[in-house]
Design a protein around this motif. Sequence first.
Motif, PDB file in Angstrom:
ATOM      1  N   LEU A  33      -0.233  38.937  21.731  1.00 18.27           N
ATOM      2  CA  LEU A  33       1.115  38.698  22.162  1.00 18.27           C
ATOM      3  C   LEU A  33       1.120  38.995  23.560  1.00 18.27           C
ATOM      4  O   LEU A  33       1.917  38.481  24.411  1.00 18.27           O
ATOM      5  CB  LEU A  33       1.917  39.768  21.275  1.00 18.27           C
ATOM      6  N   LEU A  34       0.598  40.048  23.956  1.00 16.35           N
ATOM      7  CA  LEU A  34       0.595  40.475  25.642  1.00 16.35           C
ATOM      8  C   LEU A  34       0.155  39.134  26.455  1.00 16.35           C
ATOM      9  O   LEU A  34       0.753  38.695  27.173  1.00 16.35           O
ATOM     10  CB  LEU A  34      -0.376  41.473  26.195  1.00 16.35           C
ATOM     11  N   SER A  74       7.779  44.220  15.413  1.00 13.44           N
ATOM     12  CA  SER A  74       7.962  45.739  15.744  1.00 13.44           C
ATOM     13  C   SER A  74       7.456  45.720  17.247  1.00 13.44           C
ATOM     14  O   SER A  74       8.180  46.680  18.167  1.00 13.44           O
ATOM     15  CB  SER A  74       7.476  46.748  14.794  1.00 13.44           C
ATOM     16  N   GLN A  75       6.211  45.349  17.446  1.00 12.63           N
ATOM     17  CA  GLN A  75       5.496  45.611  18.602  1.00 12.63           C
ATOM     18  C   GLN A  75       6.495  44.781  19.877  1.00 12.63           C
ATOM     19  O   GLN A  75       6.000  45.355  20.876  1.00 12.63           O
ATOM     20  CB  GLN A  75       4.193  45.155  18.540  1.00 12.63           C
ATOM     21  N   ARG A  76       6.961  43.616  19.419  1.00  9.13           N
ATOM     22  CA  ARG A  76       7.565  43.086  20.563  1.00  9.13           C
ATOM     23  C   ARG A  76       8.747  43.809  21.351  1.00  9.13           C
ATOM     24  O   ARG A  76       9.082  43.701  22.520  1.00  9.13           O
ATOM     25  CB  ARG A  76       8.319  41.742  19.877  1.00  9.13           C
ATOM     26  N   SER A  77       9.204  44.895  20.658  1.00  8.94           N
ATOM     27  CA  SER A  77      10.120  45.826  21.219  1.00  8.94           C
ATOM     28  C   SER A  77       9.534  46.483  22.446  1.00  8.94           C
ATOM     29  O   SER A  77      10.380  47.242  22.857  1.00  8.94           O
ATOM     30  CB  SER A  77      10.687  46.920  20.038  1.00  8.94           C
ATOM     31  N   TYR A  78       8.410  46.613  22.323  1.00  2.00           N
ATOM     32  CA  TYR A  78       7.742  47.527  23.543  1.00  2.00           C
ATOM     33  C   TYR A  78       7.419  46.840  24.735  1.00  2.00           C
ATOM     34  O   TYR A  78       7.086  47.256  25.800  1.00  2.00           O
ATOM     35  CB  TYR A  78       6.159  48.015  22.830  1.00  2.00           C
ATOM     36  N   LEU A  79       7.672  45.155  24.602  1.00  3.05           N
ATOM     37  CA  LEU A  79       7.431  44.393  25.752  1.00  3.05           C
ATOM     38  C   LEU A  79       8.196  44.771  27.105  1.00  3.05           C
ATOM     39  O   LEU A  79       7.796  44.890  28.324  1.00  3.05           O
ATOM     40  CB  LEU A  79       7.476  42.987  25.509  1.00  3.05           C
ATOM     41  N   LEU A 123      -4.338  48.028  28.895  1.00  3.07           N
ATOM     42  CA  LEU A 123      -5.230  48.546  28.002  1.00  3.07           C
ATOM     43  C   LEU A 123      -4.720  48.796  26.649  1.00  3.07           C
ATOM     44  O   LEU A 123      -3.955  49.554  26.804  1.00  3.07           O
ATOM     45  CB  LEU A 123      -6.128  49.482  28.644  1.00  3.07           C
ATOM     46  N   ASP A 124      -5.450  47.965  25.681  1.00  2.00           N
ATOM     47  CA  ASP A 124      -5.078  48.591  24.510  1.00  2.00           C
ATOM     48  C   ASP A 124      -5.961  49.252  23.741  1.00  2.00           C
ATOM     49  O   ASP A 124      -7.180  48.680  23.593  1.00  2.00           O
ATOM     50  CB  ASP A 124      -4.485  47.414  23.354  1.00  2.00           C
ATOM     51  N   PHE A 176       0.541  38.682  30.274  1.00  2.00           N
ATOM     52  CA  PHE A 176       0.145  39.874  31.053  1.00  2.00           C
ATOM     53  C   PHE A 176      -1.467  39.808  30.937  1.00  2.00           C
ATOM     54  O   PHE A 176      -2.036  39.254  30.069  1.00  2.00           O
ATOM     55  CB  PHE A 176       0.399  41.022  29.958  1.00  2.00           C
ATOM     56  N   ARG A 177      -2.019  40.448  31.931  1.00  2.00           N
ATOM     57  CA  ARG A 177      -3.468  40.461  31.771  1.00  2.00           C
ATOM     58  C   ARG A 177      -3.994  41.769  31.072  1.00  2.00           C
ATOM     59  O   ARG A 177      -3.782  42.937  31.463  1.00  2.00           O
ATOM     60  CB  ARG A 177      -4.261  40.867  33.233  1.00  2.00           C
ATOM     61  N   ALA A 178      -4.426  41.482  29.781  1.00  4.50           N
ATOM     62  CA  ALA A 178      -4.763  42.577  28.786  1.00  4.50           C
ATOM     63  C   ALA A 178      -6.297  42.541  28.300  1.00  4.50           C
ATOM     64  O   ALA A 178      -6.748  41.429  28.206  1.00  4.50           O
ATOM     65  CB  ALA A 178      -3.766  42.561  27.794  1.00  4.50           C
ATOM     66  N   VAL A 179      -6.497  43.896  28.159  1.00  5.75           N
ATOM     67  CA  VAL A 179      -7.972  43.863  27.511  1.00  5.75           C
ATOM     68  C   VAL A 179      -7.936  45.138  26.513  1.00  5.75           C
ATOM     69  O   VAL A 179      -6.974  45.873  26.693  1.00  5.75           O
ATOM     70  CB  VAL A 179      -8.844  44.385  28.631  1.00  5.75           C
ATOM     71  N   GLY A 180      -8.679  45.141  25.604  1.00  7.48           N
ATOM     72  CA  GLY A 180      -8.906  45.893  24.459  1.00  7.48           C
ATOM     73  C   GLY A 180     -10.102  46.510  24.367  1.00  7.48           C
ATOM     74  O   GLY A 180     -10.974  46.309  24.950  1.00  7.48           O
ATOM     75  N   VAL A 181     -10.016  47.620  23.762  1.00  2.32           N
ATOM     76  CA  VAL A 181     -11.481  48.364  23.224  1.00  2.32           C
ATOM     77  C   VAL A 181     -11.340  49.099  21.878  1.00  2.32           C
ATOM     78  O   VAL A 181     -10.037  49.552  21.526  1.00  2.32           O
ATOM     79  CB  VAL A 181     -11.707  49.742  24.285  1.00  2.32           C
ATOM     80  N   ASP A 182     -12.424  48.557  21.302  1.00  7.81           N
ATOM     81  CA  ASP A 182     -12.567  49.133  19.946  1.00  7.81           C
ATOM     82  C   ASP A 182     -13.918  49.430  19.594  1.00  7.81           C
ATOM     83  O   ASP A 182     -14.813  48.597  20.029  1.00  7.81           O
ATOM     84  CB  ASP A 182     -11.990  48.071  18.909  1.00  7.81           C
ATOM     85  N   SER A 183     -14.267  50.701  18.824  1.00  2.86           N
ATOM     86  CA  SER A 183     -15.681  50.902  18.331  1.00  2.86           C
ATOM     87  C   SER A 183     -16.139  49.886  17.197  1.00  2.86           C
ATOM     88  O   SER A 183     -17.363  50.106  17.040  1.00  2.86           O
ATOM     89  CB  SER A 183     -15.630  52.339  18.102  1.00  2.86           C
TER      90      SER A 183
END
Length: 226
Positions: free
Chosen positions: A62-63, A29-34, A50-51, A68-75
């Motif tokens: 996947l990114l 499903s997330q592939r559809s956002y590429l 940024l995710d 893609f240059r991708a970074v995430g943030v989570d608590s």
Amino acid sequence: MCDADAKLDDWCLRDEGKHQGAGGDLLSSQRSYLPFIRQATPDPAAADVLDIGCGCGDWLALLKQEGFRAVGVDSNPDRVAAARRAGLQVHEADLFEYLKSIQDRALAAITAFHVVQSLPVESLPVLFAEALRVLRPDGVLILETPNPENLQVSGYSFWLDPAHVRLLPPPLLQHLVGHAGFIEQRIERVNPWPQYRPADQDRDELANRLNRLLYCGQNYALIARA
């Protein structure tokens, strides 16, 4: 964090993804956002994505795979540790504090999968204002959240996750991001139940309406441009 909060967060981590769209492959499903990410930046190597609430990093992986240059943030420290073990760049931080640390117009895209429904509604205008500030012109914001148009979601599956605060009908989310200054908003409904069939001229109209209410997309994405 108190012991009760820690135990709830641990439960949510172990249960992650279970109720985000039964019968559907979340990564597919997330592939559809590429294509929306590519439209925001034709050169993947120049795209900073940024995710928010990245979890264990499946979307980030996947990114990265797509260049893609991708970074995430989570608590959640356990999610962050899992993402880092997978070789992903993830920061352990409060999402609002992290956004405030980003320079103006630094990002090509911001994504958030199953995050906004767990935030206090009064914090959403702050989130969208910060997102607009840090996105480049023509940058894209993608938010996926449970779809209250589906009665099985609004009446049952949404409440299986105790971290959820409230359902956000598509027009409400559109209004909030539009008020913040985003343009060209669109709604994409995803993860329909296998029983779902588009409206059929030969079927009774009442049956068509009931079919949509019970089996339409369990989630929807709001996609908006800066």
